[in-house]
Design a protein around this motif. Structure first.
Motif, PDB file in Angstrom:
ATOM      1  N   VAL A 211     -14.072   1.033  -2.209  1.00 14.12           N
ATOM      2  CA  VAL A 211     -13.290   0.544  -1.076  1.00 14.12           C
ATOM      3  C   VAL A 211     -11.991  -0.096  -1.546  1.00 14.12           C
ATOM      4  CG1 VAL A 211     -13.243  -1.112   0.818  1.00 14.12           C
ATOM      5  CG2 VAL A 211     -15.310   0.213   0.368  1.00 14.12           C
ATOM      6  N   PHE A 212     -12.086  -0.987  -2.516  1.00  7.99           N
ATOM      7  CA  PHE A 212     -10.906  -1.720  -2.954  1.00  7.99           C
ATOM      8  C   PHE A 212      -9.883  -0.813  -3.642  1.00  7.99           C
ATOM      9  CE2 PHE A 212     -14.176  -5.023  -2.701  1.00  7.99           C
ATOM     10  CZ  PHE A 212     -13.535  -5.913  -1.854  1.00  7.99           C
ATOM     11  N   ARG A 213     -10.333   0.203  -4.352  1.00  7.42           N
ATOM     12  CA  ARG A 213      -9.388   1.136  -4.980  1.00  7.42           C
ATOM     13  C   ARG A 213      -8.706   1.991  -3.921  1.00  7.42           C
ATOM     14  NH1 ARG A 213     -11.588   4.290 -10.078  1.00  7.42           N
ATOM     15  NH2 ARG A 213      -9.344   4.774 -10.122  1.00  7.42           N
ATOM     16  N   ARG A 214      -9.448   2.376  -2.872  1.00  5.09           N
ATOM     17  CA  ARG A 214      -8.818   3.134  -1.792  1.00  5.09           C
ATOM     18  C   ARG A 214      -7.755   2.296  -1.086  1.00  5.09           C
ATOM     19  NH1 ARG A 214     -14.145   4.503  -0.319  1.00  5.09           N
ATOM     20  NH2 ARG A 214     -13.937   3.253   1.578  1.00  5.09           N
ATOM     21  N   ILE A 215      -8.088   1.032  -0.864  1.00  6.05           N
ATOM     22  CA  ILE A 215      -7.126   0.156  -0.194  1.00  6.05           C
ATOM     23  C   ILE A 215      -5.887  -0.035  -1.060  1.00  6.05           C
ATOM     24  CG2 ILE A 215      -6.738  -2.209   0.596  1.00  6.05           C
ATOM     25  CD1 ILE A 215      -9.681  -2.272   1.438  1.00  6.05           C
ATOM     26  N   ARG A 216      -6.094  -0.256  -2.340  1.00  5.74           N
ATOM     27  CA  ARG A 216      -4.980  -0.535  -3.240  1.00  5.74           C
ATOM     28  C   ARG A 216      -4.071   0.663  -3.427  1.00  5.74           C
ATOM     29  NH1 ARG A 216      -5.492  -2.168  -9.692  1.00  5.74           N
ATOM     30  NH2 ARG A 216      -3.239  -2.207 -10.115  1.00  5.74           N
ATOM     31  N   HIS A 217      -4.644   1.861  -3.589  1.00 11.55           N
ATOM     32  CA  HIS A 217      -3.849   3.017  -3.971  1.00 11.55           C
ATOM     33  C   HIS A 217      -3.486   3.935  -2.802  1.00 11.55           C
ATOM     34  CE1 HIS A 217      -4.256   2.172  -8.249  1.00 11.55           C
ATOM     35  NE2 HIS A 217      -5.546   1.961  -8.063  1.00 11.55           N
ATOM     36  N   ILE A 218      -4.118   3.762  -1.633  1.00  8.83           N
ATOM     37  CA  ILE A 218      -3.822   4.642  -0.497  1.00  8.83           C
ATOM     38  C   ILE A 218      -3.348   3.844   0.713  1.00  8.83           C
ATOM     39  CG2 ILE A 218      -4.740   6.359   1.090  1.00  8.83           C
ATOM     40  CD1 ILE A 218      -6.755   7.148  -1.041  1.00  8.83           C
ATOM     41  N   THR A 219      -4.158   2.876   1.145  1.00  6.84           N
ATOM     42  CA  THR A 219      -3.842   2.173   2.394  1.00  6.84           C
ATOM     43  C   THR A 219      -2.586   1.324   2.269  1.00  6.84           C
ATOM     44  OG1 THR A 219      -6.208   2.088   2.928  1.00  6.84           O
ATOM     45  CG2 THR A 219      -4.737   0.635   4.166  1.00  6.84           C
ATOM     46  N   LEU A 220      -2.537   0.464   1.260  1.00  6.39           N
ATOM     47  CA  LEU A 220      -1.373  -0.418   1.120  1.00  6.39           C
ATOM     48  C   LEU A 220      -0.065   0.343   0.913  1.00  6.39           C
ATOM     49  CD1 LEU A 220      -2.864  -3.381  -0.964  1.00  6.39           C
ATOM     50  CD2 LEU A 220      -2.354  -3.290   1.474  1.00  6.39           C
ATOM     51  N   PRO A 221      -0.010   1.362   0.035  1.00  9.46           N
ATOM     52  CA  PRO A 221       1.243   2.140  -0.048  1.00  9.46           C
ATOM     53  C   PRO A 221       1.576   2.869   1.263  1.00  9.46           C
ATOM     54  CG  PRO A 221      -0.096   2.489  -2.004  1.00  9.46           C
ATOM     55  CD  PRO A 221      -0.956   1.740  -1.030  1.00  9.46           C
ATOM     56  N   GLY A 222       0.537   3.251   2.014  1.00  5.76           N
ATOM     57  CA  GLY A 222       0.773   3.987   3.246  1.00  5.76           C
ATOM     58  C   GLY A 222       1.383   3.145   4.355  1.00  5.76           C
ATOM     59  N   ILE A 223       1.124   1.842   4.345  1.00 13.90           N
ATOM     60  CA  ILE A 223       1.683   0.974   5.383  1.00 13.90           C
ATOM     61  C   ILE A 223       2.747   0.036   4.806  1.00 13.90           C
ATOM     62  CG2 ILE A 223      -0.378   1.046   6.824  1.00 13.90           C
ATOM     63  CD1 ILE A 223      -1.163  -1.685   5.715  1.00 13.90           C
ATOM     64  N   ARG A 224       3.253   0.406   3.660  1.00 17.96           N
ATOM     65  CA  ARG A 224       4.226  -0.447   2.990  1.00 17.96           C
ATOM     66  C   ARG A 224       5.481  -0.674   3.845  1.00 17.96           C
ATOM     67  NH1 ARG A 224       6.357   1.086  -3.047  1.00 17.96           N
ATOM     68  NH2 ARG A 224       7.256  -0.912  -3.628  1.00 17.96           N
ATOM     69  N   HIS A 225       5.927   0.377   4.522  1.00 20.38           N
ATOM     70  CA  HIS A 225       7.135   0.271   5.339  1.00 20.38           C
ATOM     71  C   HIS A 225       6.935  -0.690   6.511  1.00 20.38           C
ATOM     72  CE1 HIS A 225       4.613   3.283   7.249  1.00 20.38           C
ATOM     73  NE2 HIS A 225       5.282   3.091   8.376  1.00 20.38           N
ATOM     74  N   LEU A 226       5.679  -0.812   6.990  1.00 22.36           N
ATOM     75  CA  LEU A 226       5.408  -1.711   8.116  1.00 22.36           C
ATOM     76  C   LEU A 226       5.527  -3.173   7.710  1.00 22.36           C
ATOM     77  CD1 LEU A 226       2.382  -0.066   9.968  1.00 22.36           C
ATOM     78  CD2 LEU A 226       4.717  -0.337  10.803  1.00 22.36           C
ATOM     79  N   TYR A 227       5.230  -3.477   6.476  1.00 26.46           N
ATOM     80  CA  TYR A 227       5.258  -4.869   6.032  1.00 26.46           C
ATOM     81  C   TYR A 227       6.651  -5.470   6.189  1.00 26.46           C
ATOM     82  CZ  TYR A 227       0.524  -5.232   4.178  1.00 26.46           C
ATOM     83  OH  TYR A 227      -0.830  -5.317   4.066  1.00 26.46           O
ATOM     84  N   LEU A 228       7.679  -4.741   5.762  1.00 31.60           N
ATOM     85  CA  LEU A 228       9.031  -5.279   5.854  1.00 31.60           C
ATOM     86  C   LEU A 228       9.487  -5.366   7.307  1.00 31.60           C
ATOM     87  CD1 LEU A 228      11.495  -6.368   4.470  1.00 31.60           C
ATOM     88  CD2 LEU A 228      12.313  -4.023   4.135  1.00 31.60           C
ATOM     89  N   LEU A 229       9.164  -4.335   8.103  1.00 29.66           N
ATOM     90  CA  LEU A 229       9.546  -4.361   9.513  1.00 29.66           C
ATOM     91  C   LEU A 229       8.914  -5.545  10.230  1.00 29.66           C
ATOM     92  CD1 LEU A 229      10.805  -3.119  12.044  1.00 29.66           C
ATOM     93  CD2 LEU A 229       8.743  -1.699  12.260  1.00 29.66           C
ATOM     94  N   LEU A 230       7.623  -5.747  10.034  1.00 34.82           N
ATOM     95  CA  LEU A 230       6.939  -6.848  10.708  1.00 34.82           C
ATOM     96  C   LEU A 230       7.306  -8.201  10.100  1.00 34.82           C
ATOM     97  CD1 LEU A 230       3.465  -5.175  11.260  1.00 34.82           C
ATOM     98  CD2 LEU A 230       5.258  -5.597  12.934  1.00 34.82           C
ATOM     99  N   PHE A 231       7.725  -8.203   8.837  1.00 29.77           N
ATOM    100  CA  PHE A 231       8.231  -9.446   8.249  1.00 29.77           C
ATOM    101  C   PHE A 231       9.519  -9.871   8.949  1.00 29.77           C
ATOM    102  CE2 PHE A 231      10.896 -11.652   5.111  1.00 29.77           C
ATOM    103  CZ  PHE A 231      10.059 -12.717   4.795  1.00 29.77           C
TER     104      PHE A 231
END
Length: 305
Positions: A211-231
């Motif tokens: 689970v944690f490897r999927r989150i680290r290598h797939i989920t977080l990079p996949g929503i990376r653009h949302l972090y700055l927008l919502l920041f």
């Protein structure tokens, strides 16, 4: 012959222009009402606010041009520094406490195998609580004899003056607002996660990724653009915070929760000093515009943008 070819080229150019105009006419026609409403209810107040910031607004004797007086008096005010410091601290706590909560909740829900729909509803429920009921609930929770202090007493911890202690008041406000608003932002993150190709997760599971490897290598990079927008949205929202401060603390104790926007509200609707309130609003508008431009520029340089 040359003149005929020139006329022909002009005719072809005119025909292309006419076809282009016809192609875009109805699209532009449908946008005109939106532009009209946008200009009337957004840009007109902005322009008027800029104009009023140079005037002493008097509805009885008439407005009087005062130049930069409103700006100089606002900057020289003793409350100005307090309001700016309180706002920056409030923004800092908003990012520290509330910015990461929605993404964590969204990722946790996305990893559920069952009951995802129910959990989405549950996390969004605080957003539909009416403001009056919300503030009444938190006033009860923060009461010196309320549930939070009773819970602390079970662990041998003395009661906390949540709203009357200047060291705890802003923390209490941010906690209440985080609880109310994290659900809607979590759904935005969930929408971003849904857009990530499922093949990546299936391939990762086939390779034995946890689970944690999927989150680290797939989920977080996949929503990376949302972090700055919502920041950016978080910065803008917290810089304009005043509603919860008005309802729970009234700017106290001892101006500990007097934010910049609360100061604008006081100048405009308590002291009826609309010129100075407009000047404060213009300065906030300029700062937020520059901040947004810088953050969007950083987003544009990101490889994930």
């Amino acid at each position: 012959m040359a003149s005929q070819s020139t006329v022909a080229r002009k005719g072809e150019a005119g025909g292309r222009l006419s076809r282009t105009f016809r192609d875009y006419f109805w699209g532009v026609a449908f946008l005109i009402p939106a532009f009209a409403v946008f200009g009337l209810f957004l840009w007109t107040p902005i322009v008027k606010g800029i104009v009023y910031s140079f005037y002493n607004i008097d509805f009885v004797n008439g407005n009087r041009f005062v130049g930069l007086t409103n700006y100089t008096e606002a900057l020289a005010s003793s409350d100005m520094g307090i309001a700016v410091r309180n706002t920056l601290y409030y923004m800092f706590l908003g990012v520290l406490m509330g910015f990461w909560v929605p993404s964590v909740v969204a990722i946790a829900i996305s990893e559920l195998r069952r009951f995802q729909g129910i959990m989405r509803l549950v996390v969004y429920l605080p957003n539909i609580v009416p403001a009056v009921a919300l503030y009444a609930m938190w006033m009860w929770l923060y009461d010196p004899l309320g549930p939070l202090n009773q819970l602390l007493s079970w662990f041998g911890i003395g009661g906390v003056d949540w709203l009357t202690n200047k060291h705890w008041a802003t923390f209490s406000i941010v906690l209440a607002e985080t609880w109310q608003g994290f659900g809607a932002t979590a759904l935005i993150y969930l929408a971003g996660i849904v857009g990530i190709p499922k093949d990546l997760y299936e391939a990762a599971e086939t390779d034995g990724a946890g689970v944690f490897r999927r989150i680290r290598h797939i989920t977080l990079p996949g929503i990376r653009h949302l972090y700055l927008l919502l920041f950016i949205m978080q910065m803008i929202a917290t810089s304009q915070g005043f509603q919860t401060q008005v309802a729970l603390t009234g700017g106290g104790p001892n101006n500990a929760t007097l934010t910049y926007m609360y100061q604008i509200i006081n100048q405009a609707f308590t002291l009826l000093n609309y010129g100075r309130a407009s000047a404060l609003g213009v300065m906030m508008f300029v700062v937020l515009t520059l901040l947004s431009a810088v953050l969007y520029r950083l987003q544009g340089r990101s490889p994930q943008a």
